[in-house]
Structure formats: structure tokens, C-alpha cells
Scaffold this motif. Sequence first.
Motif, PDB file in Angstrom:
ATOM      1  N   THR A 117       0.831  -1.206   0.000  1.00  0.00           N
ATOM      2  CA  THR A 117       0.000   0.000   0.000  1.00  0.00           C
ATOM      3  C   THR A 117       0.863   1.253   0.000  1.00  0.00           C
ATOM      4  N   THR A 124      -1.389  -7.011  -8.206  1.00  0.00           N
ATOM      5  CA  THR A 124      -2.813  -6.690  -8.083  1.00  0.00           C
ATOM      6  C   THR A 124      -3.631  -7.563  -9.026  1.00  0.00           C
ATOM      7  N   HIS A 167     -12.043  -6.813  -8.749  1.00  0.00           N
ATOM      8  CA  HIS A 167     -11.269  -5.565  -8.719  1.00  0.00           C
ATOM      9  C   HIS A 167     -11.695  -4.695  -7.536  1.00  0.00           C
ATOM     10  N   SER A 206      -9.212  -3.730  -4.427  1.00  0.00           N
ATOM     11  CA  SER A 206      -8.929  -2.320  -4.113  1.00  0.00           C
ATOM     12  C   SER A 206      -9.427  -1.982  -2.716  1.00  0.00           C
TER      13      SER A 206
END
Length: 190
Positions: free
Chosen positions: A104, A125, A156, A160
Amino acid sequence: MPRNKEFDYDKKLKTARDIFWKKGYNATTMNDLVDAMQINRSSLYLAYGNKHDLFLKSLTNYIQKKDKQYSQAAKKSEEPLEAVKNIIYSVFESALQDNNCLFTNSVFELAPTDKEVSKLLTKQTLKAVGLFEKLLKQAKENGTLQSDKDPLALAHFLVSGLVSIYNTHILFADRKLTKQTTDILIESIP
């Protein structure tokens, strides 16, 4: 005749990773690394390259740690939707335990300007999204996920959303609020 390394490469790499993790890339100096790793500067350069090379190796090491975490969390249940929830809860536990996330931090500190870091983070990711998508598709097929949402788009969103767990805990250091954030993320799975 070249001298043999007198240190454990992986152990020293973990030490460097932890320094970058705590301080961030830009705030970490070569002196910080030399002092923490307890090797001389020339050995550091010979074994790991420059600061950027060492950071890339450290980030790769951290990503491998996260891959293992996600895989172990997913394997705790044969039910795919529960596996997704287990991964999300494992991130909650990590946020509480580690109080930080090198991934992060790197997204916000380096990804906008460093193509190599951005490439590593994007690849990881997409790997996490792929894992979530696979599990969500399986859940849709077995009827436990009853949603008209596209599994890829939902994957996704969930990946996220993992950042929000760390973000909440880093900023507020409030276990209850971090748990609520985690629960809301999980509740967003229809």
C-alpha cells in the motif's frame, strides 16, 4: 579467490524489507540500510545492488509473503465465497498485527513515478484479482454468490478495498473501526 558471503542473504533482505516498510522508500537512506542489515556498504552493493535494486528485491519478497498469506487464507475453506472472506479477514489481521503495508505504501509513494515499482504492483494486483475472480466465479456456479455483478469487476472492487482496511488502521489505529471497514467490505459481496 573471492570471499564467501558471511551473511544470510534472505535474512538480510527481510531486514531491508522491514526498514523500507517502516520508513518508506524515500525516507530510507543507505546508512539506515547498512546499519540495520549490519553489513558493510560494499557487501550491500555487491549482494543487492543499489538502493532501488534492493527496494525492488524487498518489494518482491513482501509480495511473495502476501501471496502465501492469501493462499493459506483461501485454503481454510473449500467453499469459494468463504475463501474470499477468509482472505479479506487475513488482511484485517495483518493490518492489526503489522500496522503498515509495504504494498500500500508503495502504491502511493512510488507507483505514480517509478515504472518498475508500478509494474510489480500492477502484476501483483492482477494476480490477486485473478484469485478473487476465480473464487467468485466458482461461488456463482455453486449458487452461493447470487449476484448479477460481473465477477471480474467485483474482484477488482474487493482487491482495491483491501487497501481501505490498511488505510483505516494506519490513520486511526482503531481496531473497532478497522473491523467495521472489513465487515462492510465483506457485506458488499451480494
